[in-house]
Every structure is written in structure tokens, then in C-alpha cells.
Enzyme design. Structure first.
Site, short mmCIF file in Angstrom:
data_model
loop_
_atom_site.label_atom_id
_atom_site.label_comp_id
_atom_site.label_asym_id
_atom_site.label_seq_id
_atom_site.Cartn_x
_atom_site.Cartn_y
_atom_site.Cartn_z
N ASN A 9 -14.39 -8.86 -41.00
CA ASN A 9 -15.62 -8.08 -40.44
C ASN A 9 -15.05 -6.62 -41.64
O ASN A 9 -14.10 -5.52 -41.12
CB ASN A 9 -14.83 -6.99 -38.90
CG ASN A 9 -14.89 -5.50 -38.08
OD1 ASN A 9 -16.85 -5.45 -39.75
ND2 ASN A 9 -14.46 -4.41 -37.47
N TRP A 10 -16.92 -6.81 -42.07
CA TRP A 10 -16.60 -5.42 -43.75
C TRP A 10 -17.05 -4.78 -43.60
O TRP A 10 -16.50 -3.78 -44.22
CB TRP A 10 -17.79 -5.95 -44.82
CG TRP A 10 -16.98 -7.74 -45.03
CD1 TRP A 10 -16.13 -8.38 -45.10
CD2 TRP A 10 -18.73 -8.30 -45.86
NE1 TRP A 10 -16.01 -9.36 -45.64
CE2 TRP A 10 -17.28 -9.74 -46.59
CE3 TRP A 10 -19.84 -8.10 -46.19
CZ2 TRP A 10 -17.84 -10.56 -46.82
CZ3 TRP A 10 -19.63 -9.46 -46.61
CH2 TRP A 10 -19.18 -9.99 -47.77
N LYS A 11 -16.99 -3.37 -41.64
CA LYS A 11 -17.52 -2.53 -41.81
C LYS A 11 -17.84 -1.73 -42.59
O LYS A 11 -18.96 -2.47 -43.24
CB LYS A 11 -15.92 -1.40 -40.96
CG LYS A 11 -15.16 -2.31 -40.57
CD LYS A 11 -13.48 -2.09 -41.20
CE LYS A 11 -12.24 -2.72 -39.31
NZ LYS A 11 -11.03 -1.59 -39.40
N HIS A 96 -16.76 -2.88 -31.25
CA HIS A 96 -15.35 -2.41 -32.01
C HIS A 96 -15.05 -0.81 -31.46
O HIS A 96 -15.79 -0.25 -31.50
CB HIS A 96 -16.21 -2.61 -32.75
CG HIS A 96 -14.72 -2.22 -34.18
ND1 HIS A 96 -14.02 -1.60 -34.40
CD2 HIS A 96 -13.91 -3.39 -34.93
CE1 HIS A 96 -13.20 -1.54 -35.40
NE2 HIS A 96 -13.23 -3.08 -35.50
N GLU A 98 -13.89 1.33 -32.95
CA GLU A 98 -14.77 2.53 -34.00
C GLU A 98 -16.01 2.90 -33.61
O GLU A 98 -16.10 4.27 -33.58
CB GLU A 98 -14.28 2.31 -35.63
CG GLU A 98 -12.99 1.53 -36.43
CD GLU A 98 -13.42 1.24 -37.25
OE1 GLU A 98 -14.47 0.72 -37.95
OE2 GLU A 98 -11.62 0.67 -37.02
N GLU A 168 -8.25 -5.94 -30.73
CA GLU A 168 -7.57 -5.34 -31.45
C GLU A 168 -6.93 -3.98 -30.84
O GLU A 168 -7.88 -2.90 -30.67
CB GLU A 168 -9.04 -4.99 -32.65
CG GLU A 168 -9.63 -6.33 -32.99
CD GLU A 168 -10.08 -5.86 -34.16
OE1 GLU A 168 -9.78 -6.47 -34.74
OE2 GLU A 168 -11.34 -4.90 -33.48
N GLY A 174 -6.31 -0.87 -39.27
CA GLY A 174 -6.17 -0.35 -40.67
C GLY A 174 -5.14 0.72 -41.31
O GLY A 174 -5.20 1.69 -41.81
N SER A 214 -4.74 -5.03 -38.67
CA SER A 214 -3.84 -5.52 -40.17
C SER A 214 -3.33 -7.33 -40.12
O SER A 214 -2.59 -7.05 -40.45
CB SER A 214 -2.76 -4.35 -39.86
OG SER A 214 -2.82 -2.97 -39.88
N GLY A 235 -10.06 -6.92 -41.46
CA GLY A 235 -10.95 -6.06 -41.31
C GLY A 235 -10.39 -5.71 -43.68
O GLY A 235 -11.06 -7.24 -44.32
N GLY A 236 -9.70 -5.60 -43.42
CA GLY A 236 -9.52 -5.14 -45.13
C GLY A 236 -9.22 -6.63 -46.04
O GLY A 236 -9.66 -6.87 -46.85
P1 13P Z 1 -7.87 -4.29 -40.11
O1 13P Z 1 -7.91 -6.08 -40.73
O2 13P Z 1 -8.03 -4.10 -41.88
O3 13P Z 1 -6.49 -3.20 -39.88
O4 13P Z 1 -9.08 -4.35 -39.38
C1 13P Z 1 -9.00 -4.28 -38.41
C2 13P Z 1 -10.43 -4.56 -37.69
O5 13P Z 1 -10.56 -3.41 -36.72
C3 13P Z 1 -10.84 -4.71 -37.63
O6 13P Z 1 -12.36 -6.02 -36.33
#
Ligand code: 13P
Length: 254
Positions: A9-11, A96, A98, A168, A174, A214, A235-236
Site C-alpha cells: 500500500n503506497w499510500k 483502511h 487512515e 491492521e 507506521g 510495520s 506500507g513503508g
Molecule cells: P506500515 O507497513 O508502514 O506500518 O503501514 C501498514 C499499512 O497501513 C498498510 O496498509
């Protein structure tokens, strides 16, 4: 046997140029993943979808990070499932944390989005997960159960089996503080039990449930050895080809 899935997920990251660079560098990863029966994909911003689709190797899943529940009309700033499907997007991340936090997205609205995606034969990746307060209060399982029942309620068994769920915990996203594999497995097993109650054992055993929060190359393997965890939403660590490759290798070598 559920096929494992690694989804990045590149956000809100990467310009089209940067997204194309990534897509052009992961050709060998698709063949590696196929060899080990793992599906891999990325979820760029809406802006980058067309470019990623035209530069990605065949077999790389391309997902959106959201979708609107309506098919078309006066919904400024929104994109529908039929529009995504028309350009070759096959998956969409829904609910998600967020989006729940910043855009007020509810599980009931997510249900509408799931229905809209299934109508287009797309795969919803439905996210759930609790806050730190809820976790510390020991209310994770009832909180997540409500998200699952509201998001997935009313689907047929056949429809439910096409949904991917991503657990999640918000406190792990994050933060670098990933949930231990015991915590992730316990909650994901609870989710599978809820799905069993809703759709029966056979269907619940076909639904893929990912862990996210994470996930890094150095911890991905521990989740993959858990019987109920079918992959990772990352994500990251999914943003760079090298790190994405290391995640895949961690999954394969678990
Ligand atoms: P991180 O892997 O950066 O913690 O993000 C997780 C996430 O929200 C994937 O959708």
C-alpha cells in the site's frame, strides 16, 4: 490451500515517474512469486494507476487504495469500481484505518464499496483493526468482530470467499511496533471464527486474511508461519523495489 498475498500500500507516495521506475524494476519478482505460488501487488495512488499498469510486468496485481460505492454521477473527486475495472485494476483496498480516521469511513459504507467491487468482479481488500486504547482495554476481538459483521454482512458465501481481509492494528501502522505474531494470529483466528459463524466453515477456510502494521523484511517470515495468516499488507517497506523483493523472499523462505 489459500494462495499467499503480498500487497504494498503506497499510500500518498510517489509521483507517476517514481511509480513507473518501481514498476519497471520488479519483473523478476513476478516470476519468483509465481514459482512459489505467492501473489504480489501494489496499490499506487489513483494518479499513478494508468502508468503503473502500462509499465508493470504481467502478473503484478494492481490495486487502488479506495473506491466509491456508486457507479457514476455527481460525486466530485471520486472514482468508481467500473472505472477502475475498465483500465485493468483488479483489487481495491477498502476501509483502511487512515480513511476511517481522516475521511470518516464506516464499516457500513465499506459494505457498499465491497458490493460495488464484487459487481465488477474485483477483489476488495477489506481492512479492520483496533486503536491502542481498544487494544489496551482488551476489547480487540469484539471491536474487530463488529467491523467484520458490518462490512461483510449480507454477502453470499460465494461473494464472501472473494473478499480479502487485512487485519491492521492501528497502533502498529507506521510506528515500527509491529504486533507479535501471537497477537496477530490470535486476532486473525478470531476473525476466521466470526467468518465461520457468518458463512460456514468451508467458506471461512477459503477467505484470505492478511496482517498489516510495520511489516518489514526482517519480521515478515514470523507471520507467514502462522496457520491463519495468508500474507501481508505493507506500507513503508513496500515503497522500494529492493525492500519489496526482500519482503517477498521473507515470505517465501518462512
Ligand atoms: P506500515 O507497513 O508502514 O506500518 O503501514 C501498514 C499499512 O497501513 C498498510 O496498509
Amino acid at each position: 490451500m489459500r494462495t499467499k498475498l503480498l500487497l504494498g500500500n503506497w499510500k500518498m507516495n510517489k509521483t507517476p515517474k517514481e511509480a513507473i521506475e518501481f514498476a519497471s524494476q520488479v519483473g523478476d519478482l513476478v516470476s519468483l512469486s509465481k514459482k512459489h505460488n505467492v501473489e504480489i501487488g501494489v496499490a499506487p495512488t489513483f494518479l499513478c494507476l494508468v502508468d503503473v499498469l502500462s509499465h508493470a510486468p504481467e502478473g503484478l496485481i494492481i490495486s487502488s487504495q479506495n473506491v466509491n460505492e456508486h457507479d457514476h454521477g455527481a460525486y466530485t473527486g471520486e472514482v468508481s469500481a467500473s472505472m477502475l475495472s475498465s483500465i485493468g485494476v483488479t483489487h481495491a483496498i477498502i476501509g483502511h484505518s487512515e480513511r476511517r480516521e481522516y475521511e470518516g469511513e464506516t464499516s457500513l459504507r465499506c459494505h457498499e464499496k465491497i458490493v460495488a467491487l464484487l459487481k465488477e468482479k474485483m477483489t476488495p481488500v477489506y481492512c479492520c483493526g483496533e486503536s491502542l486504547d481498544t487494544f489496551e482495554a482488551g476489547e480487540t476481538s469484539s471491536f474487530v468482530e463488529k467491523q467484520i459483521r458490518e462490512g461483510m454482512g449480507g454477502l453470499s458465501k460465494e461473494e464472501a470467499s472473494k473478499v480479502v481481509i487485512a487485519y491492521e492494528p492501528i497502533w502498529a501502522i507506521g510506528t515500527g511496533k509491529s504486533a507479535s505474531s501471537e497477537i496477530a494470529e490470535t486476532t486473525i483466528k478470531n476473525i476466521r471464527d466470526v467468518l465461520k459463524d457468518m458463512f460456514g466453515e468451508e467458506t471461512s477456510e477459503t477467505i484470505r486474511i492478511l496482517y498489516g502494521g510495520s511489516v518489514k523484511p526482517n519480521n515478515v517470515s514470523q507471520y507467514m508461519t502462522c496457520p491463519n495468516i495468508d500474507g501481508a499488507l505493507v506500507g513503508g517497506a513496500s515503497l522500494e523495489p529492493d525492500s519489496f523483493k526482500a519482503l517477498l523472499e521473507g515470505m517465501i523462505n518462512a
